[in-house]
Design an enzyme around this catalytic site. Structure first.
Site, PDB file in Angstrom:
ATOM      1  N   SER A   1     -15.087 -28.599  -6.849  1.00 56.25           N
ATOM      2  CA  SER A   1     -14.005 -28.611  -7.844  1.00 56.25           C
ATOM      3  C   SER A   1     -14.541 -29.207  -9.136  1.00 56.25           C
ATOM      4  O   SER A   1     -15.178 -30.262  -9.134  1.00 56.25           O
ATOM      5  CB  SER A   1     -12.843 -29.465  -7.339  1.00 56.25           C
ATOM      6  OG  SER A   1     -12.031 -29.835  -8.441  1.00 56.25           O
TER       7      SER A   1
ATOM      8  N   HIS B   1     -14.303 -24.080  -7.566  1.00 55.49           N
ATOM      9  CA  HIS B   1     -12.879 -24.358  -7.344  1.00 55.49           C
ATOM     10  C   HIS B   1     -12.245 -24.820  -8.657  1.00 55.49           C
ATOM     11  O   HIS B   1     -12.668 -25.811  -9.250  1.00 55.49           O
ATOM     12  CB  HIS B   1     -12.764 -25.442  -6.274  1.00 55.49           C
ATOM     13  CG  HIS B   1     -11.377 -25.772  -5.836  1.00 55.49           C
ATOM     14  ND1 HIS B   1     -10.700 -25.072  -4.857  1.00 55.49           N
ATOM     15  CD2 HIS B   1     -10.531 -26.757  -6.219  1.00 55.49           C
ATOM     16  CE1 HIS B   1      -9.515 -25.612  -4.655  1.00 55.49           C
ATOM     17  NE2 HIS B   1      -9.364 -26.632  -5.485  1.00 55.49           N
TER      18      HIS B   1
ATOM     19  N   ASP C   1      -8.900 -26.112 -10.453  1.00 50.53           N
ATOM     20  CA  ASP C   1      -7.603 -26.738 -10.196  1.00 50.53           C
ATOM     21  C   ASP C   1      -6.691 -26.581 -11.405  1.00 50.53           C
ATOM     22  O   ASP C   1      -6.916 -27.182 -12.456  1.00 50.53           O
ATOM     23  CB  ASP C   1      -7.801 -28.231  -9.903  1.00 50.53           C
ATOM     24  CG  ASP C   1      -8.395 -28.465  -8.530  1.00 50.53           C
ATOM     25  OD1 ASP C   1      -7.805 -27.973  -7.549  1.00 50.53           O
ATOM     26  OD2 ASP C   1      -9.443 -29.125  -8.442  1.00 50.53           O
TER      27      ASP C   1
ATOM     28  N   MET D   1      -3.200 -27.365 -12.945  1.00 46.16           N
ATOM     29  CA  MET D   1      -2.062 -28.290 -12.775  1.00 46.16           C
ATOM     30  C   MET D   1      -1.167 -28.216 -14.003  1.00 46.16           C
ATOM     31  O   MET D   1      -1.675 -28.149 -15.128  1.00 46.16           O
ATOM     32  CB  MET D   1      -2.572 -29.726 -12.624  1.00 46.16           C
ATOM     33  CG  MET D   1      -3.587 -29.913 -11.515  1.00 46.16           C
ATOM     34  SD  MET D   1      -4.004 -31.651 -11.356  1.00 46.16           S
ATOM     35  CE  MET D   1      -5.302 -31.569 -10.114  1.00 46.16           C
TER      36      MET D   1
ATOM     37  N   HIS E   1      -6.956 -22.723  -7.506  1.00 48.95           N
ATOM     38  CA  HIS E   1      -5.949 -23.497  -6.767  1.00 48.95           C
ATOM     39  C   HIS E   1      -4.830 -23.843  -7.741  1.00 48.95           C
ATOM     40  O   HIS E   1      -4.999 -24.688  -8.619  1.00 48.95           O
ATOM     41  CB  HIS E   1      -6.622 -24.773  -6.202  1.00 48.95           C
ATOM     42  CG  HIS E   1      -5.671 -25.691  -5.502  1.00 48.95           C
ATOM     43  ND1 HIS E   1      -6.019 -26.992  -5.179  1.00 48.95           N
ATOM     44  CD2 HIS E   1      -4.407 -25.515  -5.033  1.00 48.95           C
ATOM     45  CE1 HIS E   1      -4.994 -27.572  -4.559  1.00 48.95           C
ATOM     46  NE2 HIS E   1      -4.011 -26.706  -4.469  1.00 48.95           N
TER      47      HIS E   1
ATOM     48  N   MET F   1      -1.667 -25.570  -8.713  1.00 51.45           N
ATOM     49  CA  MET F   1      -0.706 -26.651  -8.428  1.00 51.45           C
ATOM     50  C   MET F   1       0.333 -26.608  -9.533  1.00 51.45           C
ATOM     51  O   MET F   1       0.393 -27.463 -10.421  1.00 51.45           O
ATOM     52  CB  MET F   1      -1.450 -27.995  -8.381  1.00 51.45           C
ATOM     53  CG  MET F   1      -2.244 -28.174  -7.105  1.00 51.45           C
ATOM     54  SD  MET F   1      -3.514 -29.421  -7.249  1.00 51.45           S
ATOM     55  CE  MET F   1      -4.784 -28.434  -8.025  1.00 51.45           C
TER      56      MET F   1
ATOM     57  N   MET G   1      -4.266 -29.304   2.422  1.00 50.56           N
ATOM     58  CA  MET G   1      -4.586 -30.420   1.525  1.00 50.56           C
ATOM     59  C   MET G   1      -4.854 -31.668   2.365  1.00 50.56           C
ATOM     60  O   MET G   1      -4.059 -32.041   3.219  1.00 50.56           O
ATOM     61  CB  MET G   1      -3.424 -30.699   0.561  1.00 50.56           C
ATOM     62  CG  MET G   1      -3.200 -29.660  -0.528  1.00 50.56           C
ATOM     63  SD  MET G   1      -4.611 -29.348  -1.608  1.00 50.56           S
ATOM     64  CE  MET G   1      -4.964 -30.974  -2.301  1.00 50.56           C
TER      65      MET G   1
ATOM     66  N   ASP H   1      -9.226 -29.602   1.056  1.00 53.12           N
ATOM     67  CA  ASP H   1      -9.369 -30.022  -0.341  1.00 53.12           C
ATOM     68  C   ASP H   1      -8.843 -31.451  -0.479  1.00 53.12           C
ATOM     69  O   ASP H   1      -7.659 -31.703  -0.230  1.00 53.12           O
ATOM     70  CB  ASP H   1      -8.566 -29.055  -1.229  1.00 53.12           C
ATOM     71  CG  ASP H   1      -8.684 -29.368  -2.713  1.00 53.12           C
ATOM     72  OD1 ASP H   1      -9.473 -30.249  -3.091  1.00 53.12           O
ATOM     73  OD2 ASP H   1      -7.958 -28.708  -3.495  1.00 53.12           O
TER      74      ASP H   1
HETATM   75  C1  DX5 Z   1      -6.716 -32.498  -6.061  1.00 56.53           C
HETATM   76  C2  DX5 Z   1      -7.463 -31.219  -6.302  1.00 56.53           C
HETATM   77  C3  DX5 Z   1      -8.818 -31.256  -5.737  1.00 56.53           C
HETATM   78  C4  DX5 Z   1      -9.695 -32.353  -6.289  1.00 56.53           C
HETATM   79  C5  DX5 Z   1     -10.559 -32.833  -5.185  1.00 56.53           C
HETATM   80  O1  DX5 Z   1      -5.361 -32.305  -6.166  1.00 56.53           O
HETATM   81  O2  DX5 Z   1      -6.794 -30.112  -5.742  1.00 56.53           O
HETATM   82  O3  DX5 Z   1      -9.452 -29.999  -5.809  1.00 56.53           O
HETATM   83  O4  DX5 Z   1     -10.503 -31.970  -7.352  1.00 56.53           O
HETATM   84  O5  DX5 Z   1     -11.272 -33.939  -5.619  1.00 56.53           O
HETATM   85  P1  DX5 Z   1     -12.047 -34.878  -4.602  1.00 56.53           P
HETATM   86  O6  DX5 Z   1     -13.061 -34.040  -3.877  1.00 56.53           O
HETATM   87  O7  DX5 Z   1     -12.658 -35.908  -5.472  1.00 56.53           O
HETATM   88  O8  DX5 Z   1     -11.025 -35.461  -3.655  1.00 56.53           O
HETATM   89 ZN    ZN Z   2      -7.924 -28.194  -5.500  1.00 56.61          ZN
END
Ligand code: DX5
Ligand code: ZN
Length: 224
Positions: free
Chosen positions: A11, A34, A36, A38, A67, A69, A138, A176
């Site tokens: 990520s 990956h 993310d 948000m 991903h 969110m 998750m 994740d």
């Molecule tokens: C968190 C994200 C993850 C995050 C994981 O909500 O969806 O993808 O980047 O980070 P680490 O590996 O540091 O937990």
């Molecule tokens: Zn993620």
């Protein structure tokens, strides 16, 4: 059932996002990148959205594992498939019509994934597995990198893998959150085959070496 592919998907959340395309170049030995997304509503954090993903995909040949969110993925997710993401994952808690959305994503050429927060059960989705290409379990509450892996979700991974084995289908299980050298073996032993690692990879001195170690540990757990 043959072993599914073991895939490492770093990520970029913990990378220097102001230099995103250069940061992606540091992880090209991984299988996927990956991303993310948000929106500050579904989770209390804000990253980047479609325009950034579109431009990034012009700069990299890596396959994107998006991903989402975000609230209302039913409206916003298909555009990520159109942009060329290899995989688009939306949250079960946010989608009003997950089967319709998964079909739309597949029709646009992406693998369709459904994500479950730690407290969301997999049972309501087991009958719908044939509509999906991936279940993202998750292993932290979504929103931030660098949190600790929640071992309490391991039984959910085992139940999902058992259901997939029964179907004999090519459905991946992604984990994740908090995936490190210390935790990846437990996730793999439970049945996960796609491993997202943010801080573990981007805070490592040598991201490529970290990716190789994570892959080796996951493979070892699968063959044990
Ligand atoms: C968190 C994200 C993850 C995050 C994981 O909500 O969806 O993808 O980047 O980070 P680490 O590996 O540091 O937990
Ligand atoms: Zn993620």
């Amino acid at each position: 059932m043959p072993t599914p592919p073991i895939l490492i998907s770093p990520s970029v959340l913990d990378s220097d996002l102001s230099r995103l395309s250069e940061e992606v170049e540091r992880i090209t030995s991984a299988d996927l990148v990956h991303l993310d997304i948000m929106d500050n509503h579904f989770v209390p954090n804000l990253t980047f959205g479609l325009p950034v993903v579109q431009r990034l995909l012009e700069h990299t040949s890596m396959r994107a594992d998006v991903h989402l969110m975000i609230e209302n993925p039913d409206t916003w997710a298909p555009a990520y498939a159109e942009a060329g993401a290899a995989s688009v994952t939306f949250h079960a808690e946010a989608s009003r019509a997950p089967v319709k959305l998964a079909r739309e994503l597949r029709a646009k050429g992406a693998r369709a994934g459904i994500a479950l927060r730690p407290a969301t059960g997999v049972e309501p989705f087991l009958d719908l597995l044939p509509e999906l290409d991936m279940v993202l379990v998750m292993t932290v509450e979504p929103g931030f990198g660098g949190q600790a892996f929640i071992d309490g979700v391991l039984p959910k991974i085992r139940r999902a893998r058992a259901a997939i084995d029964e179907l004999d289908a090519d459905i991946w299980i992604q984990v994740d959150g908090g995936v490190t050298r210390e935790t990846i073996g437990r996730a793999a032993s439970a049945g996960a085959n796609v491993f997202v690692a943010g801080s573990a990879v981007y805070r490592a001195e040598d991201p490529a070496a970290e990716i190789a170690s994570l892959r080796e540990l996951a493979l070892a757990a699968w063959s044990a």
